[in-house]
Design a protein around this motif. Sequence first.
Motif, PDB file in Angstrom:
ATOM      1  N   ILE A  47      -7.580  -8.831 -11.190  1.00 58.51           N
ATOM      2  CA  ILE A  47      -6.863  -8.203 -11.994  1.00 58.51           C
ATOM      3  C   ILE A  47      -7.433  -7.271 -12.920  1.00 58.51           C
ATOM      4  N   HIS A  48      -6.853  -5.851 -12.758  1.00 59.13           N
ATOM      5  CA  HIS A  48      -7.371  -4.975 -13.360  1.00 59.13           C
ATOM      6  C   HIS A  48      -6.577  -5.028 -14.934  1.00 59.13           C
ATOM      7  N   PHE A  49      -7.196  -5.846 -15.687  1.00 60.66           N
ATOM      8  CA  PHE A  49      -6.719  -6.023 -17.088  1.00 60.66           C
ATOM      9  C   PHE A  49      -6.677  -4.683 -17.931  1.00 60.66           C
ATOM     10  N   SER A  76      -7.414   4.875 -12.374  1.00 62.14           N
ATOM     11  CA  SER A  76      -7.934   5.007 -11.097  1.00 62.14           C
ATOM     12  C   SER A  76      -6.954   4.070 -10.149  1.00 62.14           C
ATOM     13  N   TYR A  77      -6.450   4.813  -9.016  1.00 66.37           N
ATOM     14  CA  TYR A  77      -5.631   3.896  -8.212  1.00 66.37           C
ATOM     15  C   TYR A  77      -5.966   3.914  -6.683  1.00 66.37           C
ATOM     16  N   SER A  78      -5.840   2.755  -6.163  1.00 61.46           N
ATOM     17  CA  SER A  78      -6.468   2.661  -4.978  1.00 61.46           C
ATOM     18  C   SER A  78      -5.299   1.550  -4.176  1.00 61.46           C
ATOM     19  N   ARG A  79      -4.624   2.303  -2.999  1.00 60.16           N
ATOM     20  CA  ARG A  79      -3.548   1.329  -2.363  1.00 60.16           C
ATOM     21  C   ARG A  79      -4.049   0.080  -2.034  1.00 60.16           C
ATOM     22  N   GLY A  96      -6.608  -1.608  -3.267  1.00 57.93           N
ATOM     23  CA  GLY A  96      -7.076  -2.403  -4.417  1.00 57.93           C
ATOM     24  C   GLY A  96      -5.948  -3.142  -5.026  1.00 57.93           C
ATOM     25  N   PHE A  97      -4.873  -2.079  -5.220  1.00 60.45           N
ATOM     26  CA  PHE A  97      -3.885  -2.473  -6.141  1.00 60.45           C
ATOM     27  C   PHE A  97      -2.853  -3.670  -5.292  1.00 60.45           C
ATOM     28  N   TYR A  98      -2.977  -3.469  -3.910  1.00 57.51           N
ATOM     29  CA  TYR A  98      -2.261  -4.473  -3.281  1.00 57.51           C
ATOM     30  C   TYR A  98      -2.900  -5.821  -3.240  1.00 57.51           C
ATOM     31  N   ALA A  99      -4.309  -5.851  -3.031  1.00 56.34           N
ATOM     32  CA  ALA A  99      -4.854  -6.868  -3.359  1.00 56.34           C
ATOM     33  C   ALA A  99      -4.922  -7.451  -4.415  1.00 56.34           C
ATOM     34  N   GLN A 100      -4.937  -6.805  -5.732  1.00 57.91           N
ATOM     35  CA  GLN A 100      -4.557  -7.181  -7.049  1.00 57.91           C
ATOM     36  C   GLN A 100      -3.338  -8.077  -7.028  1.00 57.91           C
ATOM     37  N   SER A 101      -2.377  -7.542  -6.552  1.00 55.69           N
ATOM     38  CA  SER A 101      -0.997  -8.217  -6.525  1.00 55.69           C
ATOM     39  C   SER A 101      -0.824  -9.610  -5.704  1.00 55.69           C
ATOM     40  N   LYS A 102      -1.870  -9.674  -4.721  1.00 54.81           N
ATOM     41  CA  LYS A 102      -1.841 -10.976  -3.858  1.00 54.81           C
ATOM     42  C   LYS A 102      -2.743 -11.760  -4.603  1.00 54.81           C
ATOM     43  N   PHE A 103      -3.657 -11.294  -5.135  1.00 53.78           N
ATOM     44  CA  PHE A 103      -4.786 -12.140  -5.868  1.00 53.78           C
ATOM     45  C   PHE A 103      -3.741 -12.791  -7.099  1.00 53.78           C
ATOM     46  N   ALA A 104      -2.849 -12.170  -7.792  1.00 57.86           N
ATOM     47  CA  ALA A 104      -1.908 -12.358  -8.700  1.00 57.86           C
ATOM     48  C   ALA A 104      -1.005 -13.425  -8.194  1.00 57.86           C
ATOM     49  N   ASN A 105      -0.441 -13.302  -7.096  1.00 60.12           N
ATOM     50  CA  ASN A 105       0.319 -14.436  -6.497  1.00 60.12           C
ATOM     51  C   ASN A 105      -0.430 -15.848  -6.660  1.00 60.12           C
ATOM     52  N   MET A 124       0.819  -1.265  -0.059  1.00 56.76           N
ATOM     53  CA  MET A 124       0.034   0.100   0.018  1.00 56.76           C
ATOM     54  C   MET A 124       0.723   1.462   0.040  1.00 56.76           C
ATOM     55  N   PRO A 125       1.723   1.382  -0.825  1.00 60.02           N
ATOM     56  CA  PRO A 125       2.508   2.752  -0.998  1.00 60.02           C
ATOM     57  C   PRO A 125       1.654   3.657  -1.967  1.00 60.02           C
ATOM     58  N   PRO A 126       2.096   4.994  -2.071  1.00 56.89           N
ATOM     59  CA  PRO A 126       1.670   5.629  -2.958  1.00 56.89           C
ATOM     60  C   PRO A 126       1.782   5.267  -4.410  1.00 56.89           C
ATOM     61  N   ARG A 127       1.045   5.557  -5.509  1.00 50.36           N
ATOM     62  CA  ARG A 127       1.216   5.216  -6.831  1.00 50.36           C
ATOM     63  C   ARG A 127       2.714   5.185  -7.103  1.00 50.36           C
ATOM     64  N   GLY A 128       3.419   4.310  -7.652  1.00 54.68           N
ATOM     65  CA  GLY A 128       4.779   4.513  -8.291  1.00 54.68           C
ATOM     66  C   GLY A 128       4.781   3.428  -9.203  1.00 54.68           C
ATOM     67  N   VAL A 129       5.915   3.145 -10.038  1.00 55.22           N
ATOM     68  CA  VAL A 129       6.260   2.277 -10.935  1.00 55.22           C
ATOM     69  C   VAL A 129       7.656   1.900 -10.833  1.00 55.22           C
ATOM     70  N   THR A 130       7.736   0.619 -11.268  1.00 51.49           N
ATOM     71  CA  THR A 130       9.005   0.050 -11.325  1.00 51.49           C
ATOM     72  C   THR A 130      10.010   0.591 -12.482  1.00 51.49           C
ATOM     73  N   ARG A 131      11.137   0.133 -12.599  1.00 52.30           N
ATOM     74  CA  ARG A 131      11.957   0.498 -13.502  1.00 52.30           C
ATOM     75  C   ARG A 131      11.618   0.307 -14.869  1.00 52.30           C
ATOM     76  N   GLN A 132      10.871  -0.718 -15.142  1.00 49.97           N
ATOM     77  CA  GLN A 132      10.209  -0.949 -16.336  1.00 49.97           C
ATOM     78  C   GLN A 132       9.077  -0.440 -16.628  1.00 49.97           C
TER      79      GLN A 132
END
Length: 302
Positions: free
Chosen positions: A150-152, A160-163, A165-174, A97-105
């Motif tokens: 998954i927010h395809f 739209s970004y929710s800390r 919601g996108f954490y839950a997405q990543s754990k659903f992805a796991n 749940m960080p503020p929205r950011g992006v990886t190097r890619q």
Amino acid sequence: MPDQTGRLAIVTGANSGLGFQTARELARKGAQVIMTARDEGKGQMALARLRAELPDAAIELRRLDLADLDDVEAFSDALLAEGRPLDLLINNAGVMMPPRGVTRQGHETQFGVNHLAHFALTLRLLPLLSAAAGSRVATVSSDLHRRGRIHFEDLKGEKSYSRMGFYAQSKFANVLFALELDRRLKAARLPVISVLAHPGYADTNLQTSATSGVLRLFMRIGNRFMAQTAEQGALNQLYAATVEGLKGGAFIGPDGFREMRGSPTLVHPLAAATDPTLAAKFWRLSEDLTLLKFPTIAERMQ
């Protein structure tokens, strides 16, 4: 936990929290443990703590930045060059749940670190895992995967970004990843199983390291009054990683109320996360985003 003497284990995010506890207990039982950490300084401090407590243990630290797929490739290539069979890969590291950011890619941070990096790491290390008898990939999810999807249409959270919601997405992805990985391992007749674990509500710095303001305060209160210890939470991934006779696709979590705390037991993922059609679609997407393909890796092992 069975004796781990002679086994080689990699634990991502092992400088603190669940990863630290997992590395410690594996080393205590005789495993050779490669700890990974993004921050070299924090990793060295954790390594020093473990060596002081377990002076005879075989533990080493390697830097790994999961927010950079190029770093995942370099880390994997170094291990592949060494050629040591890998008995256990614990995909533990994560951000929450960080503020929205992006990886190097350019991927949304939680999706990129929690899922894509571990997807890439696992596929790249499959040759080493396949060279060890009884090897496992243990992926750490969360009970919050039950709130995920998954927010395809908006994987980067640009619309739209929710800390949460996108954490839950990543754990659903796991969960999607680990179950589909096990299907593919079985289909390819590779001697590796894929299992899952979640720690319940465990008191670690994951809840507070990336949060801020009122959310951080809420997390601190929850950690103090509701959470079980990191040691207790780590038992679930240790169980998934080491208990003999566990079947591929097993999901281990606490046996207490709403799986928040308690002793390790078999639990059930959200039904949507077990959908093989959704998992196959998501797997293809993950391959496209990482430029890796499971059949290509499998062919190298034949």
